[in-house]
Write a protein that holds these residues in place. Structure first.
Motif, mmCIF file in Angstrom:
data_model
loop_
_atom_site.group_PDB
_atom_site.id
_atom_site.type_symbol
_atom_site.label_atom_id
_atom_site.label_comp_id
_atom_site.label_asym_id
_atom_site.label_seq_id
_atom_site.Cartn_x
_atom_site.Cartn_y
_atom_site.Cartn_z
ATOM 1 N N SER A 144 -3.218 11.581 4.359
ATOM 2 C CA SER A 144 -4.317 12.495 4.092
ATOM 3 C C SER A 144 -5.609 11.864 4.590
ATOM 4 O O SER A 144 -5.673 10.683 4.893
ATOM 5 C CB SER A 144 -4.408 12.802 2.602
ATOM 6 O OG SER A 144 -4.968 11.718 1.935
ATOM 7 N N THR A 165 -6.776 8.967 2.616
ATOM 8 C CA THR A 165 -5.969 7.751 2.736
ATOM 9 C C THR A 165 -6.182 7.079 4.078
ATOM 10 O O THR A 165 -6.066 5.865 4.173
ATOM 11 C CB THR A 165 -4.479 8.075 2.575
ATOM 12 O OG1 THR A 165 -4.329 8.871 1.407
ATOM 13 C CG2 THR A 165 -3.656 6.840 2.415
ATOM 14 N N TYR A 193 3.177 11.177 5.069
ATOM 15 C CA TYR A 193 1.978 11.891 5.493
ATOM 16 C C TYR A 193 0.721 11.085 5.174
ATOM 17 O O TYR A 193 0.688 10.293 4.250
ATOM 18 C CB TYR A 193 1.904 13.240 4.782
ATOM 19 C CG TYR A 193 1.886 13.095 3.277
ATOM 20 C CD1 TYR A 193 0.696 12.979 2.617
ATOM 21 C CD2 TYR A 193 3.066 13.034 2.549
ATOM 22 C CE1 TYR A 193 0.660 12.802 1.251
ATOM 23 C CE2 TYR A 193 3.052 12.850 1.194
ATOM 24 C CZ TYR A 193 1.840 12.742 0.554
ATOM 25 O OH TYR A 193 1.825 12.545 -0.786
ATOM 26 N N ILE A 216 8.822 5.904 -2.208
ATOM 27 C CA ILE A 216 9.831 5.963 -3.262
ATOM 28 C C ILE A 216 11.096 5.217 -2.856
ATOM 29 O O ILE A 216 11.846 4.755 -3.708
ATOM 30 C CB ILE A 216 10.142 7.438 -3.611
ATOM 31 C CG1 ILE A 216 10.866 7.578 -4.938
ATOM 32 C CG2 ILE A 216 10.960 8.090 -2.549
ATOM 33 C CD1 ILE A 216 9.967 7.675 -6.097
ATOM 34 N N PHE A 238 0.878 -1.181 0.000
ATOM 35 C CA PHE A 238 0.000 0.000 0.000
ATOM 36 C C PHE A 238 0.909 1.222 0.000
ATOM 37 O O PHE A 238 1.625 1.469 0.954
ATOM 38 C CB PHE A 238 -0.898 -0.032 1.243
ATOM 39 C CG PHE A 238 -1.991 1.011 1.251
ATOM 40 C CD1 PHE A 238 -2.174 1.887 0.206
ATOM 41 C CD2 PHE A 238 -2.862 1.090 2.328
ATOM 42 C CE1 PHE A 238 -3.173 2.828 0.227
ATOM 43 C CE2 PHE A 238 -3.883 2.030 2.350
ATOM 44 C CZ PHE A 238 -4.031 2.898 1.301
ATOM 45 N N CYS A 239 0.894 1.981 -1.108
ATOM 46 C CA CYS A 239 1.756 3.157 -1.219
ATOM 47 C C CYS A 239 1.028 4.336 -0.601
ATOM 48 O O CYS A 239 0.270 5.013 -1.276
ATOM 49 C CB CYS A 239 2.061 3.471 -2.672
ATOM 50 S SG CYS A 239 2.294 2.066 -3.709
ATOM 51 N N THR A 240 1.219 4.579 0.707
ATOM 52 C CA THR A 240 0.396 5.607 1.321
ATOM 53 C C THR A 240 0.972 7.002 1.209
ATOM 54 O O THR A 240 0.252 7.955 1.394
ATOM 55 C CB THR A 240 0.190 5.311 2.807
ATOM 56 O OG1 THR A 240 1.478 5.159 3.380
ATOM 57 C CG2 THR A 240 -0.605 4.075 3.005
ATOM 58 N N GLY A 241 2.247 7.166 0.922
ATOM 59 C CA GLY A 241 2.784 8.514 0.874
ATOM 60 C C GLY A 241 4.093 8.539 0.130
ATOM 61 O O GLY A 241 4.489 7.558 -0.496
ATOM 62 N N CYS A 242 4.815 9.679 0.224
ATOM 63 C CA CYS A 242 5.971 9.795 -0.657
ATOM 64 C C CYS A 242 7.141 8.949 -0.201
ATOM 65 O O CYS A 242 8.039 8.679 -0.983
ATOM 66 C CB CYS A 242 6.369 11.247 -0.856
ATOM 67 S SG CYS A 242 6.579 12.223 0.609
#
Lengths: 165, 187, 377
Positions: free
Chosen positions: B70, B73, B68, B34, B27-31
């Protein structure tokens, strides 16, 4: 061939055209003449709607809608000084309604949806003005100048108590 | 396998196998996400720590909340977290989940993630480098060993508080309570 | 995928609504698409962004011109360099700051390096989606080599904040040119392997050819830029059309393909990487001496004159623009990013998915280079 500035002033009454910087021409039009202006510029080759934005001029009591049009130039054609047009129109803050430009530029669809959500501008004739980004309803659209994001955070998030074990 | 750990394996096989097979929910929840692809590919190779992404939360026991969170999310985060089988661990990346970080005054990011779901550990950095991720993972091993990574137990114990915080954020939640909110006894 | 509701009864022809993402193995980034399917054909797709919305443009109004630099690079995590560039160019336009020639060259070298890094990340995502884990591993390793160069340059792996109004933060370290060239040679030596295992692989051709076709008219009508347009044979590149930096001082080509499908888009990306590598060598050959930045006023007391500007440049995914307005104060009055993924992910993706197979959703999405954080901002 006459320049695009001359063409616009020859075709429309009460339109202000001014060069603001290298390659950027500002075109100020009336709210009623927006669609015909956009149509005219599209036929003139400005077929790429880059951005639809809005500036909240709260002191003047208006929302300034900004449409940025540019040309799809190909090959070795280097942009002349008329690369992009910044088309502007105003709507009153009290009654922000405007006709949608989706029929002219398909790209405008998500942009107008966003502006509806962030500024509360109603685009009549838009196919779906549903929420795009936000999860919860905020009473005042958040990008408006009178929306205080720090106060909002203080009231809504900071007031939630931490979990005590 | 380390010989000295043999006793531990015999004593607590479940805990040890949990510790060395941390399967990350995808689950790609934020930056911060990367830095996950470099971590799981050849150069840094997270699999030597037993860390490996899996397709569904039902098979996962580690939730990396990468940055972060949101409002939009957080809802899938809560749902995903509740779907994971216990024992499960959560690790949050960067300063944003701790207190909002640089988005402290944003109207769409929540500032303290641990008010809504329990967090077992935080990794500092924006975003944490792969080495920091591994430092965090190995520290999580220590916490599991000592029995301190007990966020999922805390979630169950204090579910009524968590649920009421979640409801304060969203109003009516679209799913029934995960546990009974009344009459929970302390474990 | 989760079956949510049954729209219509009637055997295999009934329509189902499926959620693709945000928590899904085929999804790169925090994005969601609602698919209406009949059998395994997509009837209608609706993009559902906003999972990464942070309200950047609102936050920027509350921070000073210089404080916004850490913010803008976080708009897009895949390629922060172009974000820094577009914001500093806009600030320079408003404030009338000039960049010395060496600063311009170093900026272009940095931008091309981040373009390659971004394309390699895209290649990882794409090849992984098609099941080519090996190629993805190579791409990620080569991207890491470039990130090491950035780390040497600025101290940060991903968010560098290297470009600054008036130039770049500091000069290239000693021996940086050789090390950059070594890295590029190492990547270049691997290109035949990439070709053999991926770009000339029959499986890739069969998965990507004729999939997710976006015709030139469609792309032009819906605001397509970057690879989406170049894959249809149109040589549209802001670096050529409206040269910024020093792109008009070196000689380079715009790669194009004709078919407009996923295959063409990925091949354009491949050719662009090679072109970028050549461009970096040419930039190093012409690199002039001199200072790398011009002094700017004290950033804590920096009032920028009233005005507005629209800056655009070519990021790795297409045309990136910034509309920036100042009211003469210490903070921006209004900033609005025109991000390339916005039309690609919200308008073109919905059109391209209709009629395709469910299994090609990720394939089409990544070939369009949809990057969630820059849609949501």
């Amino acid at each position: 061939m006459s320049s695009i500035e001359e063409k616009i002033t020859a075709n429309f009454d009460g339109i202000e055209v001014r060069k603001i910087e290298e390659g950027r021409i500002e075109v100020k039009t009336k709210k009623e003449a927006l669609l015909s202006t956009l149509n005219f510029l599209k036929d003139e080759g400005y077929g790429h709607l880059g951005l639809v934005s809005c500036v909240d001029r709260i002191e003047e009591g208006i929302f300034e809608l900004v449409y940025i049009l540019s040309r799809y130039l190909v090959g070795g054609e280097v942009a002349v000084d008329q690369a992009s047009l910044i088309v502007k129109t105003e709507v009153p803050r009290g009654n922000p309604t405007l006709v949608t430009s989706v029929k002219v530029f398909e790209t405008a669809e998500p942009y107008e949806r966003e502006l509806h959500e962030m500024f509360g501008i109603v685009f009549s004739g838009h196919p779906r003005l549903t929420p795009l980004f936000l999860e919860r309803d905020i009473d005042l659209p958040p990008m408006r100048k009178d929306f205080d994001t720090r106060k909002y955070v203080e009231e809504e998030f900071e007031s939630i108590p931490p979990v005590e074990d | 396998m380390d010989r000295r750990q043999l006793i531990k394996w015999l004593k607590e096989p479940l805990k040890m196998s949990n510790k060395y097979s941390l399967h990350v929910v995808y689950f790609c929840t934020g930056c911060g996400i990367i830095e996950i692809p470099p971590s799981i590919t050849a150069r840094w190779d997270a699999e030597r720590f037993g860390v490996k992404p899996v397709a569904t939360p039902r098979q996962a026991n580690l939730f990396l909340i990468t940055g972060y969170v949101s409002l939009k999310t957080l809802k899938p985060i809560i749902r995903t977290y509740e779907q994971m089988p216990a024992p499960k661990y959560t690790v949050a990346f960067g300063s944003c989940p701790i207190d909002g970080g640089m988005y402290w005054d944003s109207y769409n990011t929540i500032n303290h993630l641990d008010k809504y779901i329990p967090i077992d550990g935080y990794i500092a950095g924006c975003m944490p480098r792969p080495e920091a991720v591994f430092a965090g993972i190995t520290h999580l091993w220590t916490l599991i060993d000592e029995g301190k990574a007990d966020g999922y137990k805390k979630y169950r114990r204090n579910y009524s508080q968590y649920r009421s915080n979640q409801e304060r954020l969203y109003g009516e939640l679209g799913w029934p309570p995960r546990f009974e909110t009344e009459g929970l006894e302390n474990e | 995928m989760e079956i949510i509701s049954e729209k219509k009864k009637g055997g295999s022809s009934r329509e189902l609504e499926l959620y693709f993402g945000p928590q899904h193995l085929g999804m790169i980034g925090n994005f969601s698409i609602t698919l209406n399917v009949r059998g395994d054909r997509i009837v209608r797709a609706e993009a559902n962004p906003g999972y990464l919305h942070r309200g950047f443009e609102k936050l920027m109004e509350g921070r000073s011109w210089i404080q916004n630099f850490p913010l803008v690079c976080r708009v897009n995590v895949i390629e922060p360099g172009s974000m820094e560039m577009v914001y500093s160019t806009a600030v320079e336009n408003l404030a009338g700051v000039k960049v010395p020639p060496r600063g311009k060259y170093i900026r272009c070298i940095y931008l091309e390096l981040s373009r390659i890094a971004s394309h390699l990340f895209g290649l990882w995502a794409y090849s992984k989606t098609l099941g080519f884990e090996t190629v993805g591993g190579w791409a990620m390793y080569h991207r890491d080599l470039i990130l090491d160069l950035f780390e040497e340059l600025t101290g940060g792996r991903v968010y560098n904040i290297y470009i600054w109004p008036g130039g770049v933060r500091r000069d290239l370290p000693e021996g940086f040119e050789e090390r950059t060239k070594d890295v590029l040679h190492e990547i270049g030596e691997k290109v035949p392997d990439y070709n053999q295992t991926f770009f000339e692989n029959r499986l890739f051709h069969e998965r990507a050819r004729g999939v997710g076709v976006v015709s030139r008219e469609e792309a032009m009508n819906t605001g397509g830029t970057g690879q989406v347009l170049r894959a249809t044979g149109l040589e549209y590149d802001i670096r050529k059309v409206e040269p910024y930096g020093v792109y008009d001082e070196i000689d380079w080509d715009v790669p194009t393909r004709e078919d407009g499908d996923a295959y063409s888009r990925i091949m354009v990306v491949r050719d662009e990487m090679i072109e970028s590598v050549h461009a970096i060598f040419k930039l190093f050959d012409k690199l002039p001496g001199g200072p790398v930045y011009n002094k700017i006023p004290n950033p804590f007391k920096w009032n920028i004159p009233e005005g507005e500007t629209y800056v655009r440049l070519e990021s790795s995914r297409g045309e990136l623009g910034l509309y920036l307005a100042s009211d003469g104060g210490r903070k921006p009055y209004r900033a609005h990013f025109r991000t390339p993924s916005y039309p690609h992910g919200l308008t073109i993706l919905e059109k391209a998915l209709a009629g395709e197979s469910i299994s090609d959703t990720g394939n089409i999405m990544i070939s369009l280079y949809v990057t969630a954080p820059e849609i949501d901002r």
